[in-house]
Every structure is written in C-alpha cells, then in structure tokens.
Motif scaffolding. Structure first.
Motif, PDB file in Angstrom:
ATOM      1  N   ALA A  84       0.827  -1.206   0.000  1.00 49.24           N
ATOM      2  CA  ALA A  84       0.000   0.000   0.000  1.00 49.24           C
ATOM      3  C   ALA A  84       0.861   1.256   0.000  1.00 49.24           C
ATOM      4  O   ALA A  84       0.567   2.233  -0.703  1.00 49.24           O
ATOM      5  N   LEU A  85       1.948   1.235   0.798  1.00 50.95           N
ATOM      6  CA  LEU A  85       2.841   2.394   0.820  1.00 50.95           C
ATOM      7  C   LEU A  85       3.514   2.609  -0.534  1.00 50.95           C
ATOM      8  O   LEU A  85       3.647   3.748  -1.014  1.00 50.95           O
ATOM      9  N   GLN A  86       3.962   1.514  -1.158  1.00 55.24           N
ATOM     10  CA  GLN A  86       4.587   1.638  -2.464  1.00 55.24           C
ATOM     11  C   GLN A  86       3.607   2.161  -3.505  1.00 55.24           C
ATOM     12  O   GLN A  86       3.951   3.008  -4.343  1.00 55.24           O
ATOM     13  N   PHE A  87       2.357   1.689  -3.442  1.00 51.10           N
ATOM     14  CA  PHE A  87       1.355   2.174  -4.390  1.00 51.10           C
ATOM     15  C   PHE A  87       1.089   3.657  -4.175  1.00 51.10           C
ATOM     16  O   PHE A  87       0.978   4.443  -5.132  1.00 51.10           O
ATOM     17  N   THR A  88       1.001   4.074  -2.893  1.00 51.58           N
ATOM     18  CA  THR A  88       0.753   5.490  -2.604  1.00 51.58           C
ATOM     19  C   THR A  88       1.915   6.358  -3.074  1.00 51.58           C
ATOM     20  O   THR A  88       1.712   7.439  -3.649  1.00 51.58           O
ATOM     21  N   ALA A  89       3.143   5.891  -2.827  1.00 53.00           N
ATOM     22  CA  ALA A  89       4.304   6.661  -3.268  1.00 53.00           C
ATOM     23  C   ALA A  89       4.361   6.755  -4.790  1.00 53.00           C
ATOM     24  O   ALA A  89       4.656   7.821  -5.347  1.00 53.00           O
ATOM     25  N   ALA A  90       4.063   5.637  -5.469  1.00 50.86           N
ATOM     26  CA  ALA A  90       4.069   5.665  -6.934  1.00 50.86           C
ATOM     27  C   ALA A  90       2.989   6.609  -7.465  1.00 50.86           C
ATOM     28  O   ALA A  90       3.204   7.331  -8.451  1.00 50.86           O
ATOM     29  N   ARG A 179      11.866  20.623  -2.134  1.00 54.86           N
ATOM     30  CA  ARG A 179      10.940  19.515  -2.408  1.00 54.86           C
ATOM     31  C   ARG A 179       9.534  19.932  -2.029  1.00 54.86           C
ATOM     32  O   ARG A 179       9.330  20.794  -1.175  1.00 54.86           O
ATOM     33  N   GLU A 180       8.575  19.286  -2.656  1.00 57.39           N
ATOM     34  CA  GLU A 180       7.188  19.574  -2.343  1.00 57.39           C
ATOM     35  C   GLU A 180       6.830  19.016  -0.972  1.00 57.39           C
ATOM     36  O   GLU A 180       7.286  17.951  -0.578  1.00 57.39           O
ATOM     37  N   THR A 181       5.998  19.751  -0.269  1.00 59.10           N
ATOM     38  CA  THR A 181       5.550  19.299   1.047  1.00 59.10           C
ATOM     39  C   THR A 181       4.587  18.125   0.880  1.00 59.10           C
ATOM     40  O   THR A 181       3.653  18.194   0.069  1.00 59.10           O
ATOM     41  N   PRO A 182       4.771  17.020   1.619  1.00 57.88           N
ATOM     42  CA  PRO A 182       3.862  15.878   1.465  1.00 57.88           C
ATOM     43  C   PRO A 182       2.442  16.239   1.880  1.00 57.88           C
ATOM     44  O   PRO A 182       2.206  17.141   2.695  1.00 57.88           O
ATOM     45  N   THR A 183       1.504  15.519   1.315  1.00 60.94           N
ATOM     46  CA  THR A 183       0.093  15.708   1.652  1.00 60.94           C
ATOM     47  C   THR A 183      -0.557  14.431   2.155  1.00 60.94           C
ATOM     48  O   THR A 183      -1.732  14.451   2.497  1.00 60.94           O
ATOM     49  N   SER A 184       0.175  13.325   2.205  1.00 65.42           N
ATOM     50  CA  SER A 184      -0.380  12.049   2.663  1.00 65.42           C
ATOM     51  C   SER A 184       0.517  11.466   3.745  1.00 65.42           C
ATOM     52  O   SER A 184       1.661  11.900   3.934  1.00 65.42           O
ATOM     53  N   ALA A 185      -0.022  10.473   4.456  1.00 61.60           N
ATOM     54  CA  ALA A 185       0.756   9.830   5.519  1.00 61.60           C
ATOM     55  C   ALA A 185       1.994   9.144   4.950  1.00 61.60           C
ATOM     56  O   ALA A 185       3.075   9.206   5.544  1.00 61.60           O
ATOM     57  N   ALA A 186       1.852   8.504   3.789  1.00 67.91           N
ATOM     58  CA  ALA A 186       3.009   7.834   3.181  1.00 67.91           C
ATOM     59  C   ALA A 186       4.095   8.845   2.818  1.00 67.91           C
ATOM     60  O   ALA A 186       5.285   8.570   2.982  1.00 67.91           O
ATOM     61  N   ALA A 211       2.175  12.255  10.113  1.00 69.02           N
ATOM     62  CA  ALA A 211       1.743  10.939   9.637  1.00 69.02           C
ATOM     63  C   ALA A 211       0.799  10.276  10.631  1.00 69.02           C
ATOM     64  O   ALA A 211      -0.208   9.663  10.238  1.00 69.02           O
ATOM     65  N   VAL A 212       1.095  10.400  11.929  1.00 73.49           N
ATOM     66  CA  VAL A 212       0.215   9.827  12.954  1.00 73.49           C
ATOM     67  C   VAL A 212      -1.139  10.530  12.946  1.00 73.49           C
ATOM     68  O   VAL A 212      -2.189   9.901  13.136  1.00 73.49           O
ATOM     69  N   ARG A 213      -1.135  11.833  12.693  1.00 73.56           N
ATOM     70  CA  ARG A 213      -2.402  12.565  12.645  1.00 73.56           C
ATOM     71  C   ARG A 213      -3.263  12.087  11.475  1.00 73.56           C
ATOM     72  O   ARG A 213      -4.492  11.998  11.600  1.00 73.56           O
ATOM     73  N   LEU A 214      -2.624  11.759  10.357  1.00 78.28           N
ATOM     74  CA  LEU A 214      -3.374  11.314   9.181  1.00 78.28           C
ATOM     75  C   LEU A 214      -3.742   9.839   9.244  1.00 78.28           C
ATOM     76  O   LEU A 214      -4.758   9.432   8.671  1.00 78.28           O
ATOM     77  N   ALA A 215      -2.921   9.014   9.891  1.00 76.85           N
ATOM     78  CA  ALA A 215      -3.176   7.562   9.970  1.00 76.85           C
ATOM     79  C   ALA A 215      -2.929   7.097  11.392  1.00 76.85           C
ATOM     80  O   ALA A 215      -1.906   6.471  11.693  1.00 76.85           O
TER      81      ALA A 215
END
Length: 364
Positions: A84-90, A179-186, A211-215
């Motif tokens: 799931a993490l790899q799919f989200t990162a991709a 770098r762009e600021t992340p928007t997801s837990a991954a 990340a803990v706040r999102l997941a």
C-alpha cells in the motif's frame, strides 16, 4: 493451504477435549475401512487429520505451531502495508510528473488571465490576412520589419491568492534541495525516514507527528517516532509511543523488544525484563533478543542468568560480537563477586597471647 485447526474444524482457542472429539469425528468420516473401500482422496485427508491431531494434542508443539501461524499472519500484514505504501508513493510521483507536464505543455498563466494584446511581442502576435481598405480610409502606418527576434515580454505578476493556488507547497530541505511538502501519511513517512537518516531528528519527529495525525491506526508510525524520540533522549514519550503501537499490534515481538530497551534506558529493569521475556517467547530463535535480555540481567547483577542468555545467543549465532563481549564481562564480574564473597566468609585468625585467663573465668 488449510491450517491444522481448519483440518479438524475447530477454533484456535479450542481445548484438548474439543480437539480429541473433533479428531474422532473426522477420522470416522474419512477412514477407508468405514467408507467401504480405498479412496486416494480420503486417505490423503486422513493423513492430514492425523498430522494435525499429533501437533495440536501436544502443548509444546501446539505453542510452536501457533507462533509460526502468528508470524505468518504478521508477515502477510506487513507485506500488504508495504504494498500500500509503495502504491501510494508511486501515485504521488505520477501525480507530480503529470502536474509538471501540464505546466510545461499548457499555455502560460498570463495568457489564461487575458493579458492585453499590446503587451505581446511582434513574434508572438498571430499572423492575420490583410483586408482591403475601404475607399477614402487613411493608410495604416507601416510596421517596420525587425531584423532580430524580439524576446517575449515577461508576464505580469499574479495576484497573491491566485499565485498561492498555482504554486505547489514547497520546502527547502537541509541539503539545499527544494521539495514539495507531502500531503499524505506515506509522503510524511518517506520524508521522515530520510530526515532520520540524515540526522535531522526534530524534522523527522515533526513528519511522523503529521503521519500519525493522518493515519492514527498504524502501529509502525508510532514505532518510527518512538525510535527517533529515544535517539533524542526523550524516553518517556518513546515508551508512550511503544505502548500505543503494542495496543495496535500486540503480537509483534519487535515492539516489545524496543520498549524493553527504552525501559532499560530509563532504569526500569524489571519492566524491561517483562517485555524482553515476551519478545523471546514470541520469537525464540532470535539471538539478539537473548543478548538484550542478558544485558539487563547483567545490569541487575544476576550474572548466572546473564551468562545463560549470552550462551544461548552465541549458540544461535556464534558470530554475534556483542554477546561475546558481554559474556566476557559477565564472567569477569562473576569472578570478582566470588572473590569478594570468599573474603567475607573466611574467619579471621585468632591472636594468641601469653596472658592467663582471669580467675572469674571457669576452667575447662
């Protein structure tokens, strides 16, 4: 492939009497003599039933089998989470590529805003066909031909709200790369792990907070944050994160091991031993667990227990240097303790003098 519990048709929490009763019923249902002839499928099923019963009726073999089942379930769960993490990162990388292509291929923002025609350069103006002038109209001024290409005029600055909407959120990292600021837990986990490797522990902890706040139901996120909190010496918060992770994943021996090490750093050696004992029972073939538990016994001054753990660690992994060094330390301390105990137990030699006993003392 079916488990032994599924072969016998019982629950993993079934007692021995229930297992025996299920075995008798299953054996009668698939025994060739009772079915009236030889059947290859029935014989194969009967072998599976006998094998399952031989394992489940023995408490030790059943406990070992349950450990293997639990380990396999944890492995499958971790594989699914990694996928799931790899799919989200991709997906995030593909989205960034598509956004970049859109910014490169679509018209400029100034054209979308309706920039006046007068601000365009001669090279950018569209070529229009000449129309016949009506009679009596004044002649149009001649446009001089340019001998060189005129650079396009720079577009006007965007209004603040629109500029914020068009530009993605960016942040300068410690290595100078924007770098762009992340928007997801991954995304936060990926950047937090990178910061942790670079030594930016405060930035990594901040990313794991997001990340803990999102997941909040992911045990690995609490573990990552607890590990960096421990590296910062904030052991109370690290132990609290390990407790949350254990509540979410109570069958993970790594969590018990790392919480035990954190408790050891706090000086709570008895609580550390409880966690390390649980970890050893869950993964009794891991030499590092015996080495860690032996270190706690060594800190408590229980040298025999420490030597037993170090010997077991070296039996499982003879090349474990940490266990070898600690074993030598435990042997040295044990010899020092034995010498001290012998010196205290040895009676002091009585001094002999030539004085006679006093008259009040009875003669023997």
């Amino acid at each position: 492939m079916k488990t032994h519990y599924q072969v016998l048709g019982v629950s993993p929490r079934a007692d021995l009497e229930t297992i025996k009763r299920a075995f008798r019923q299953a054996a009668k249902a698939h025994h060739p003599d009772l079915r009236g002839g030889g059947d290859a499928a029935a014989e194969h099923q009967l072998k599976l039933i006998i094998a399952a019963y031989n394992v489940l009726r023995d408490p030790d073999r059943r406990a070992e089998y349950d450990e293997r089942l639990a380990f396999e379930r944890r492995r499958i769960r971790r594989d699914r989470w990694d996928a799931a993490l790899q799919f989200t990162a991709a997906t995030a990388v593909l989205s960034a590529i598509l956004i970049g292509l859109e910014l490169l291929l679509l018209p400029s923002v100034g054209d979308r805003l309706g920039k006046p025609e007068a601000t365009r350069s001669v090279a950018q103006r569209p070529v229009t066909q000449s129309r016949p002038e009506p009679p009596g109209a004044p002649p149009a001024p001649a446009v001089p031909e340019s001998t060189s290409a005129v650079p396009p005029a720079s577009p006007p600055p965007l209004p603040p709200p629109l500029a914020a909407a068009q530009a993605p959120a960016q942040e300068a990292m410690a290595d100078g790369v924007v770098r762009e600021t992340p928007t997801s837990a991954a995304g936060f986990v990926k950047r937090g792990l990178e910061r942790s490797q670079q030594g930016d522990l405060d930035g990594a902890i901040a990313d794991f907070d997001e990340a803990v706040r999102l997941a909040p139901r992911n045990a690995d996120l609490y573990r990552y944050r607890a590990r960096d909190l421990g590296r910062r010496g904030r052991w109370d918060r690290a132990v609290a994160d390990y407790e949350r992770a254990i509540r979410l994943d109570p069958n993970n021996p790594t969590l018990f091991r790392e919480r035990g090490l954190a408790l050891q750093q706090k000086g709570e050696l008895d609580e550390a031993l409880l966690d390390l004992d649980r970890a050893v029972r869950m993964s009794f073939t891991d030499p590092d667990l015996y080495n860690d538990r032996g270190a706690v016994w060594l800190a408590k001054g229980r040298y025999d227990r420490a030597l037993a753990d170090f010997n077991q660690a070296l039996k499982l992994n003879p090349g474990l240097a940490a266990a070898t060094a600690r074993r030598e330390e435990a042997l040295a301390r044990k010899r020092e303790q034995q010498i001290a105990d012998d010196s205290r137990a040895r009676p002091e030699a009585s001094e002999t003098t030539g004085t006679l006993p006093s008259e009040g003392m009875p003669k023997r």
